[in-house]
Structures are given as C-alpha cells and as structure tokens.
Design a protein around this motif. Sequence first.
Motif, PDB file in Angstrom:
ATOM      1  N   THR A  68       9.643   2.117   2.931  1.00 27.24           N
ATOM      2  CA  THR A  68       8.695   2.241   4.057  1.00 27.24           C
ATOM      3  C   THR A  68       8.657   3.573   4.495  1.00 27.24           C
ATOM      4  O   THR A  68       9.628   4.156   4.773  1.00 27.24           O
ATOM      5  N   HIS A  69       7.374   4.210   4.739  1.00 27.72           N
ATOM      6  CA  HIS A  69       7.407   5.466   5.330  1.00 27.72           C
ATOM      7  C   HIS A  69       7.161   5.389   6.953  1.00 27.72           C
ATOM      8  O   HIS A  69       5.958   4.757   6.956  1.00 27.72           O
ATOM      9  N   ILE A  70       7.937   5.416   7.765  1.00 30.26           N
ATOM     10  CA  ILE A  70       7.867   5.072   8.907  1.00 30.26           C
ATOM     11  C   ILE A  70       6.780   5.523   9.635  1.00 30.26           C
ATOM     12  O   ILE A  70       6.006   4.821  10.371  1.00 30.26           O
ATOM     13  N   PRO A  71       6.583   7.030   9.607  1.00 33.40           N
ATOM     14  CA  PRO A  71       5.379   7.144  10.495  1.00 33.40           C
ATOM     15  C   PRO A  71       4.035   6.698  10.295  1.00 33.40           C
ATOM     16  O   PRO A  71       3.259   6.189  10.989  1.00 33.40           O
ATOM     17  N   SER A  72       3.823   6.454   8.787  1.00 36.15           N
ATOM     18  CA  SER A  72       2.716   5.927   8.496  1.00 36.15           C
ATOM     19  C   SER A  72       2.435   4.220   8.254  1.00 36.15           C
ATOM     20  O   SER A  72       1.535   3.689   7.868  1.00 36.15           O
ATOM     21  N   MET A  73       3.787   3.679   8.088  1.00 36.60           N
ATOM     22  CA  MET A  73       4.228   2.561   7.777  1.00 36.60           C
ATOM     23  C   MET A  73       3.559   2.109   6.219  1.00 36.60           C
ATOM     24  O   MET A  73       3.421   0.872   6.062  1.00 36.60           O
ATOM     25  N   ALA A  74       3.313   3.125   5.530  1.00 35.33           N
ATOM     26  CA  ALA A  74       2.951   3.038   4.117  1.00 35.33           C
ATOM     27  C   ALA A  74       4.389   2.393   3.322  1.00 35.33           C
ATOM     28  O   ALA A  74       5.460   2.680   3.452  1.00 35.33           O
ATOM     29  N   GLN A  75       3.891   1.438   2.647  1.00 31.55           N
ATOM     30  CA  GLN A  75       5.026   0.766   2.030  1.00 31.55           C
ATOM     31  C   GLN A  75       4.852   0.685   0.382  1.00 31.55           C
ATOM     32  O   GLN A  75       3.985   0.305  -0.362  1.00 31.55           O
ATOM     33  N   ARG A 100      11.248   5.837  -9.026  1.00 33.11           N
ATOM     34  CA  ARG A 100       9.742   5.477  -9.229  1.00 33.11           C
ATOM     35  C   ARG A 100       9.072   4.799  -7.899  1.00 33.11           C
ATOM     36  O   ARG A 100       7.913   5.374  -7.658  1.00 33.11           O
ATOM     37  N   LEU A 101       9.632   4.464  -7.119  1.00 29.85           N
ATOM     38  CA  LEU A 101       9.149   3.725  -5.897  1.00 29.85           C
ATOM     39  C   LEU A 101       8.948   5.237  -4.964  1.00 29.85           C
ATOM     40  O   LEU A 101       8.064   5.233  -4.006  1.00 29.85           O
ATOM     41  N   LEU A 102       9.641   5.917  -4.951  1.00 27.62           N
ATOM     42  CA  LEU A 102       9.564   7.453  -4.175  1.00 27.62           C
ATOM     43  C   LEU A 102       8.244   8.033  -4.797  1.00 27.62           C
ATOM     44  O   LEU A 102       7.592   8.691  -3.930  1.00 27.62           O
ATOM     45  N   GLY A 103       8.127   8.237  -5.858  1.00 27.10           N
ATOM     46  CA  GLY A 103       6.722   8.826  -6.487  1.00 27.10           C
ATOM     47  C   GLY A 103       5.631   7.784  -6.038  1.00 27.10           C
ATOM     48  O   GLY A 103       4.522   8.646  -5.897  1.00 27.10           O
ATOM     49  N   LYS A 104       5.589   6.599  -6.268  1.00 31.22           N
ATOM     50  CA  LYS A 104       4.572   5.907  -5.761  1.00 31.22           C
ATOM     51  C   LYS A 104       4.185   6.084  -3.999  1.00 31.22           C
ATOM     52  O   LYS A 104       3.063   6.071  -3.687  1.00 31.22           O
ATOM     53  N   LEU A 105       5.225   6.175  -3.431  1.00 28.84           N
ATOM     54  CA  LEU A 105       5.055   6.344  -1.997  1.00 28.84           C
ATOM     55  C   LEU A 105       4.629   7.453  -1.753  1.00 28.84           C
ATOM     56  O   LEU A 105       3.595   7.662  -0.921  1.00 28.84           O
ATOM     57  N   ALA A 150       2.681   9.515  -3.830  1.00 28.03           N
ATOM     58  CA  ALA A 150       1.023   9.337  -4.202  1.00 28.03           C
ATOM     59  C   ALA A 150       0.263   8.444  -3.116  1.00 28.03           C
ATOM     60  O   ALA A 150      -0.880   9.158  -2.905  1.00 28.03           O
ATOM     61  N   LYS A 151       1.190   7.591  -2.646  1.00 32.40           N
ATOM     62  CA  LYS A 151       0.033   6.827  -1.436  1.00 32.40           C
ATOM     63  C   LYS A 151      -0.044   7.857  -0.163  1.00 32.40           C
ATOM     64  O   LYS A 151      -0.997   7.636   0.389  1.00 32.40           O
ATOM     65  N   LEU A 152       0.889   8.672  -0.005  1.00 34.22           N
ATOM     66  CA  LEU A 152       0.698   9.443   1.296  1.00 34.22           C
ATOM     67  C   LEU A 152       0.075  10.609   0.955  1.00 34.22           C
ATOM     68  O   LEU A 152      -0.488  11.108   1.964  1.00 34.22           O
ATOM     69  N   VAL A 153      -0.221  10.939  -0.015  1.00 36.58           N
ATOM     70  CA  VAL A 153      -1.270  12.332  -0.447  1.00 36.58           C
ATOM     71  C   VAL A 153      -2.648  11.933  -0.525  1.00 36.58           C
ATOM     72  O   VAL A 153      -3.412  12.751  -0.824  1.00 36.58           O
ATOM     73  N   GLN A 154      -2.826  10.577  -0.489  1.00 33.45           N
ATOM     74  CA  GLN A 154      -4.379  10.032  -0.777  1.00 33.45           C
ATOM     75  C   GLN A 154      -4.899  10.311   0.268  1.00 33.45           C
ATOM     76  O   GLN A 154      -4.661  10.252   1.573  1.00 33.45           O
TER      77      GLN A 154
END
Length: 131
Positions: A42-49, A120-125, A127-131
């Motif tokens: 989980t990226h805490i500032p954005s809560m992206a998971q 792999r999850l760090l890469g997916k996270l 990618a989610k954050l740069v969208q």
Amino acid sequence: GDQVVVKADLILEKPESVMEAKSFVKSYGLSAPRTVGACVLTHIPSMAQVSGVDTAKINFKKSISESADDLVDRLLDSDAPILSCAGGLMVEHPFVKDFIDGIDGTEDSVMGLSKDLVLRLLGKLKAKLVQ
C-alpha cells in the motif's frame, strides 16, 4: 503478507504440538507440500494498493517419512522453532536440506516472502502511481 502450507486439500498452519509436527513431516514423503504466500503493498499517501500470491512446491525425498520422528526430535534438540513455522519445517535448516530433492519455485518464497513477488508488486504499484 502471510503464508500457509498446503498439502492435498489441507491447509497446514503452525503445528499445535510436536505430535502434529511429526505427522505433517511424515506426510511430506508421500506427496509434496506447497507454500502459498500472499502480499499486499500500500502506498500510504494515495492509498493505492496492489496484491499478489506466490506458490512453491517442496519435493522431499521419500525417506523423510521414515525419518520424521527422529528429524523433528533433532530439530527440537537444536532449538529450531518448528512449532512457529507453517507446516512445521524450515527448508533452510541443514537437517531439513538433507531431505529435499528440489523446490519448484524459490527458496525465499518457501521461507515466507517471495522477493520476485515483492518486486513485481512494486512495479505494478509504481505503474499505478504514474497513471
């Protein structure tokens, strides 16, 4: 993250007794157990998971079944934390390594957390954050 050991249709968590640990180990020579580990980042500032699951299969020599009682006793005598490990064994322990034919997957996955899965999850996270 968390991990369990799966054997046939059973989920083997931490053994509740030495007798249960011996029973688990005896069964490993008959059919290979698998570890199933899950991880959530989980990226805490954005809560992206993001989340994922990794499995590995541990192929034990048949001889582990006949040697299970002695192996568990030796592990206990060496203060190995068998009652604190899912499935009752630590593949990295030298006593256990003697009984392993091979691992389909990675040793770190069997030990509790797959580095490949985390990367792999760090890469997916990311990618989610740069969208």
